[in-house]
Write a protein that holds these residues in place. Structure first.
Motif, PDB file in Angstrom:
ATOM      1  N   VAL A 114      28.113  36.305  31.478  1.00 20.21           N
ATOM      2  CA  VAL A 114      29.169  36.118  32.471  1.00 20.21           C
ATOM      3  C   VAL A 114      30.103  37.326  32.448  1.00 20.21           C
ATOM      4  CG1 VAL A 114      29.148  33.597  32.482  1.00 20.21           C
ATOM      5  CG2 VAL A 114      30.558  34.773  30.841  1.00 20.21           C
ATOM      6  N   CYS A 115      30.467  37.787  33.632  1.00 17.87           N
ATOM      7  CA  CYS A 115      31.422  38.885  33.750  1.00 17.87           C
ATOM      8  C   CYS A 115      32.580  38.408  34.610  1.00 17.87           C
ATOM      9  CB  CYS A 115      30.781  40.122  34.380  1.00 17.87           C
ATOM     10  SG  CYS A 115      31.949  41.492  34.586  1.00 17.87           S
ATOM     11  N   ALA A 116      33.762  38.384  34.020  1.00 20.23           N
ATOM     12  CA  ALA A 116      34.958  37.976  34.766  1.00 20.23           C
ATOM     13  C   ALA A 116      35.368  39.037  35.770  1.00 20.23           C
ATOM     14  CB  ALA A 116      36.102  37.695  33.797  1.00 20.23           C
ATOM     15  N   GLY A 117      34.961  40.277  35.544  1.00 21.29           N
ATOM     16  CA  GLY A 117      35.351  41.375  36.430  1.00 21.29           C
ATOM     17  C   GLY A 117      34.663  41.348  37.782  1.00 21.29           C
ATOM     18  N   CYS A 118      33.354  41.140  37.789  1.00 22.59           N
ATOM     19  CA  CYS A 118      32.616  41.197  39.059  1.00 22.59           C
ATOM     20  C   CYS A 118      31.912  39.887  39.409  1.00 22.59           C
ATOM     21  CB  CYS A 118      31.607  42.347  39.028  1.00 22.59           C
ATOM     22  SG  CYS A 118      30.208  42.090  37.915  1.00 22.59           S
ATOM     23  N   GLY A 119      31.942  38.922  38.500  1.00 23.71           N
ATOM     24  CA  GLY A 119      31.329  37.630  38.792  1.00 23.71           C
ATOM     25  C   GLY A 119      29.852  37.537  38.477  1.00 23.71           C
ATOM     26  N   THR A 120      29.269  38.562  37.899  1.00 20.50           N
ATOM     27  CA  THR A 120      27.851  38.530  37.557  1.00 20.50           C
ATOM     28  C   THR A 120      27.553  37.423  36.551  1.00 20.50           C
ATOM     29  OG1 THR A 120      27.505  40.881  37.971  1.00 20.50           O
ATOM     30  CG2 THR A 120      25.989  39.845  36.432  1.00 20.50           C
ATOM     31  N   THR A 121      26.463  36.720  36.792  1.00 18.64           N
ATOM     32  CA  THR A 121      25.963  35.738  35.827  1.00 18.64           C
ATOM     33  C   THR A 121      24.451  35.887  35.721  1.00 18.64           C
ATOM     34  OG1 THR A 121      25.635  33.987  37.463  1.00 18.64           O
ATOM     35  CG2 THR A 121      27.768  34.038  36.324  1.00 18.64           C
TER      36      THR A 121
END
Length: 185
Positions: free
Chosen positions: A61-68
């Motif tokens: 999970v990346c809070a910066g770009c929303g990647t999951t």
């Protein structure tokens, strides 16, 4: 307020394996290059043993770009999980917490591991746990990290990792990650 751990004269190795620290791994996001995390997938029962922890399905999970992204040991083959080194054992992404130190790359999965390493490296007397197993994370550290001659440099490197843990922008990542051939964004 200083949140860095105080160095003690004595450290007792509790025998924790490296697998103890894979519950939350900070990595470089494959999409934006900022800080992301690899965590156990939500909604699953809490692992009760080291092998359950290591082979629990994961989510990037990346809070910066929303990647999951999801990792499942059944789909990916659990034999592919390799602990140790400057990449996460699941998605094979570079760790966020890494820095050049004493001619090597110092790395950690998360802030808990940085704290444990700082306590160990900073101690004047290092005691092994019982049983005297060679499986603990601390017993398997490379000699350059254990050497008294490198203590100040390793502690400074661990302080850099502690600082990196507070940052998340792509431009904040360590120059040690550049060895992965990725362009800083």
């Amino acid at each position: 307020m200083n949140t860095a751990p105080q160095h003690q004269l004595r450290h007792h190795d509790s025998g924790q394996w490296l697998s103890h620290f894979v519950g939350h791994v900070l990595i470089v996001c494959p999409r934006c290059g900022g800080r992301a995390a690899v965590v156990p997938r939500p909604g699953l029962p809490k692992p009760e043993s080291w092998d359950e922890l290591v082979f629990t399905p994961r989510r990037l999970v990346c809070a910066g770009c929303g990647t999951t992204a999801d990792w499942d040991p059944a789909a990916k083959g659990s034999a592919g999980v390799a602990l140790g080194g400057p990449e996460d054992p699941y998605f094979r992404r570079p760790l966020w917490l890494q820095a050049r130190c004493a001619g090597e790359v110092l790395w950690a999965y998360n802030l808990d591991q940085v704290t444990e390493l700082t306590a160990y490296v900073g101690a004047q007397l290092r005691e092994r746990g019982k049983p005297r197993s060679n499986r603990s994370m601390l017993s398997r550290l490379p000699p350059w990290m254990k050497a008294a001659a490198n203590r100040a440099e390793v502690l400074a490197g661990l302080a850099r990792l502690r600082e990196l843990a507070t940052r998340s922008a792509p431009a904040d990542r360590s120059d040690a990650v550049e060895d992965w051939g990725e362009v800083r964004r």
